[in-house]
Design an enzyme around this catalytic site. Structure first.
Site, PDB file in Angstrom:
ATOM      1  CB  SER A 104     116.097  13.074   6.622  1.00  0.00           C
ATOM      2  OG  SER A 104     115.321  14.257   6.508  1.00  0.00           O
ATOM      3  CE1 TYR A 112     112.230  10.644   9.366  1.00  0.00           C
ATOM      4  CE2 TYR A 112     112.828  12.959   9.112  1.00  0.00           C
ATOM      5  CZ  TYR A 112     112.624  11.698   8.563  1.00  0.00           C
ATOM      6  OH  TYR A 112     112.827  11.505   7.219  1.00  0.00           O
TER       7      TYR A 112
HETATM    8  P1  NAP Z   1     106.734   6.380   2.915  1.00  0.00           P
HETATM    9  O1  NAP Z   1     106.176   6.813   1.601  1.00  0.00           O
HETATM   10  O2  NAP Z   1     105.958   6.644   4.163  1.00  0.00           O
HETATM   11  O3  NAP Z   1     107.057   4.811   2.812  1.00  0.00           O
HETATM   12  C1  NAP Z   1     107.623   4.163   3.912  1.00  0.00           C
HETATM   13  C2  NAP Z   1     108.024   2.762   3.512  1.00  0.00           C
HETATM   14  O4  NAP Z   1     108.699   2.142   4.624  1.00  0.00           O
HETATM   15  C3  NAP Z   1     106.844   1.869   3.181  1.00  0.00           C
HETATM   16  O5  NAP Z   1     107.265   0.989   2.152  1.00  0.00           O
HETATM   17  C4  NAP Z   1     106.609   1.108   4.483  1.00  0.00           C
HETATM   18  O6  NAP Z   1     105.987  -0.158   4.285  1.00  0.00           O
HETATM   19  C5  NAP Z   1     108.046   0.921   4.954  1.00  0.00           C
HETATM   20  N1  NAP Z   1     108.219   0.688   6.401  1.00  0.00           N
HETATM   21  C6  NAP Z   1     107.860   1.498   7.433  1.00  0.00           C
HETATM   22  N2  NAP Z   1     108.229   0.939   8.603  1.00  0.00           N
HETATM   23  C7  NAP Z   1     108.824  -0.251   8.290  1.00  0.00           C
HETATM   24  C8  NAP Z   1     109.391  -1.291   9.059  1.00  0.00           C
HETATM   25  N3  NAP Z   1     109.452  -1.236  10.394  1.00  0.00           N
HETATM   26  N4  NAP Z   1     109.888  -2.374   8.399  1.00  0.00           N
HETATM   27  C9  NAP Z   1     109.848  -2.455   7.051  1.00  0.00           C
HETATM   28  N5  NAP Z   1     109.333  -1.489   6.278  1.00  0.00           N
HETATM   29  C10 NAP Z   1     108.820  -0.408   6.891  1.00  0.00           C
HETATM   30  O7  NAP Z   1     108.174   7.011   3.165  1.00  0.00           O
HETATM   31  P2  NAP Z   1     109.179   7.818   2.204  1.00  0.00           P
HETATM   32  O8  NAP Z   1     108.851   9.264   2.273  1.00  0.00           O
HETATM   33  O9  NAP Z   1     109.314   7.165   0.890  1.00  0.00           O
HETATM   34  O10 NAP Z   1     110.519   7.650   3.050  1.00  0.00           O
HETATM   35  C11 NAP Z   1     111.519   6.703   2.731  1.00  0.00           C
HETATM   36  C12 NAP Z   1     112.782   7.110   3.464  1.00  0.00           C
HETATM   37  O11 NAP Z   1     113.161   8.418   3.047  1.00  0.00           O
HETATM   38  C13 NAP Z   1     112.630   7.174   4.988  1.00  0.00           C
HETATM   39  O12 NAP Z   1     113.789   6.699   5.618  1.00  0.00           O
HETATM   40  C14 NAP Z   1     112.443   8.660   5.248  1.00  0.00           C
HETATM   41  O13 NAP Z   1     112.859   9.024   6.530  1.00  0.00           O
HETATM   42  C15 NAP Z   1     113.348   9.235   4.177  1.00  0.00           C
HETATM   43  N6  NAP Z   1     113.062  10.627   3.843  1.00  0.00           N
HETATM   44  C16 NAP Z   1     111.877  10.983   3.262  1.00  0.00           C
HETATM   45  C17 NAP Z   1     111.643  12.331   2.976  1.00  0.00           C
HETATM   46  C18 NAP Z   1     110.384  12.809   2.331  1.00  0.00           C
HETATM   47  O14 NAP Z   1     110.156  14.027   2.254  1.00  0.00           O
HETATM   48  N7  NAP Z   1     109.502  11.937   1.858  1.00  0.00           N
HETATM   49  C19 NAP Z   1     112.617  13.291   3.284  1.00  0.00           C
HETATM   50  C20 NAP Z   1     113.796  12.889   3.873  1.00  0.00           C
HETATM   51  C21 NAP Z   1     114.016  11.553   4.138  1.00  0.00           C
HETATM   52  P3  NAP Z   1     104.354  -0.321   4.184  1.00  0.00           P
HETATM   53  O15 NAP Z   1     103.959   0.200   2.826  1.00  0.00           O
HETATM   54  O16 NAP Z   1     104.128  -1.785   4.304  1.00  0.00           O
HETATM   55  O17 NAP Z   1     103.763   0.490   5.286  1.00  0.00           O
END
Ligand code: NAP
Length: 248
Positions: A143, A157
């Site tokens: 991130s 985080y």
């Molecule tokens: P999200 O929409 O909240 O989705 C999270 C995903 O991770 C879901 O598929 C969830 O499964 C799964 N998950 C959570 N805990 C888990 C575990 N212990 N074991 C297996 N699966 C797990 O998140 P996102 O925004 O797409 O983020 C994805 C990645 O990008 C993360 O690493 C996040 O830190 C990074 N990121 C995101 C942003 C942003 O602005 N969105 C920015 C920087 C970095 P369920 O559906 O079953 O709950």
């Protein structure tokens, strides 16, 4: 020979977009998720409609036994992966350090950092050319928070993503001779559900004017960078992280 990719946390957000993008690039996909089986099954259906195979696999990637089972099931059904995308990640309610419990801090670190180590270990054991494997690619989803620090919101985080960046640098050097490239992406503010976990579903829109490109990003824009790192187009690239953050 079919190409197989495992994407952790692929039921929603960046992981789902990445799973679909890699399917378009010809991969069969292991769609890992934690709780949301309906969402994971929808991603699988989308991939099958694209003409690739996919399987939804429930596993908590912060738990060693679950990770071993995840890789075993993937191998039994689709085959040995040549690609791992360490995408699953969480954050908690926006708070200052003084209000963070030890349980929350440890949960953030285990879910965002230990998970990447555990999945990378299983991947290296299977991909390593020195161990008889065929090589492969690992992409870690970090991130922009690792550079920015997330003060007043979630420095636990941000620190977890700093650790992910270091894992990318160190593991890339460690497994280069095994025929495995390791890179990362650092997304900025992307429209996904994750911001609800922090207590502010509209966070991207509140902050988008601070982004030089003056907008939030879409999960597919992160998936495109991951797809490049997975592809042979990046064959001389290892140990780096690409910022996909609109200039912030
Ligand atoms: P999200 O929409 O909240 O989705 C999270 C995903 O991770 C879901 O598929 C969830 O499964 C799964 N998950 C959570 N805990 C888990 C575990 N212990 N074991 C297996 N699966 C797990 O998140 P996102 O925004 O797409 O983020 C994805 C990645 O990008 C993360 O690493 C996040 O830190 C990074 N990121 C995101 C942003 C942003 O602005 N969105 C920015 C920087 C970095 P369920 O559906 O079953 O709950």
């Amino acid at each position: 020979m079919n190409k197989v990719a495992l994407v952790t946390g692929a039921s929603r957000g960046i992981g789902a977009a990445t799973a679909i993008r890699l399917a378009k690039d010809g991969y069969d996909i292991g769609v890992n998720y934690l709780e949301n089986s309906d969402a994971a099954n929808r991603v699988v259906a989308d991939i099958v409609a694209l003409g690739q195979n996919a399987i939804a696999i429930k596993a908590d990637v912060s738990c060693e036994n679950d990770v071993k089972g995840l890789f075993q099931q993937l191998e039994n059904v689709l085959g040995t992966p040549s690609v791992l995308v360490n995408n699953a990640g969480i954050l908690y309610q926006q708070s200052k350090l003084v209000d963070m419990s030890v349980e929350r801090i440890n949960s953030t670190l285990i879910t965002n950092v230990t998970s990447c180590f555990l999945c990378a270990k299983e991947a290296v054991l299977r991909m390593s050319q020195l161990r008889g494997g065929k090589g492969g690619v690992i992409v870690n989803v970090s991130s922009a928070a690792s550079r920015l620090g997330s003060a007043g919101e979630y420095i636990d985080y941000a620190a977890s993503k700093g650790a992910v960046d270091s894992l990318t640098i160190g593991l890339a050097k460690e497994v280069a001779e095994d025929g495995i490239r390791v890179n990362g992406v650092r997304p900025g503010l992307i429209y996904t559900d994750i911001h609800e976990s922090g207590g502010e579903a509209g966070r991207v829109d509140r902050l988008k004017d601070r982004i030089p490109l003056k907008r939030g990003g879409q999960p597919e824009e992160v998936a495109a960078a991951i797809a490049w790192l997975v592809s042979d187009e990046s064959s001389f690239t290892t140990g780096i992280s690409i910022d996909v953050s609109g200039g912030i």
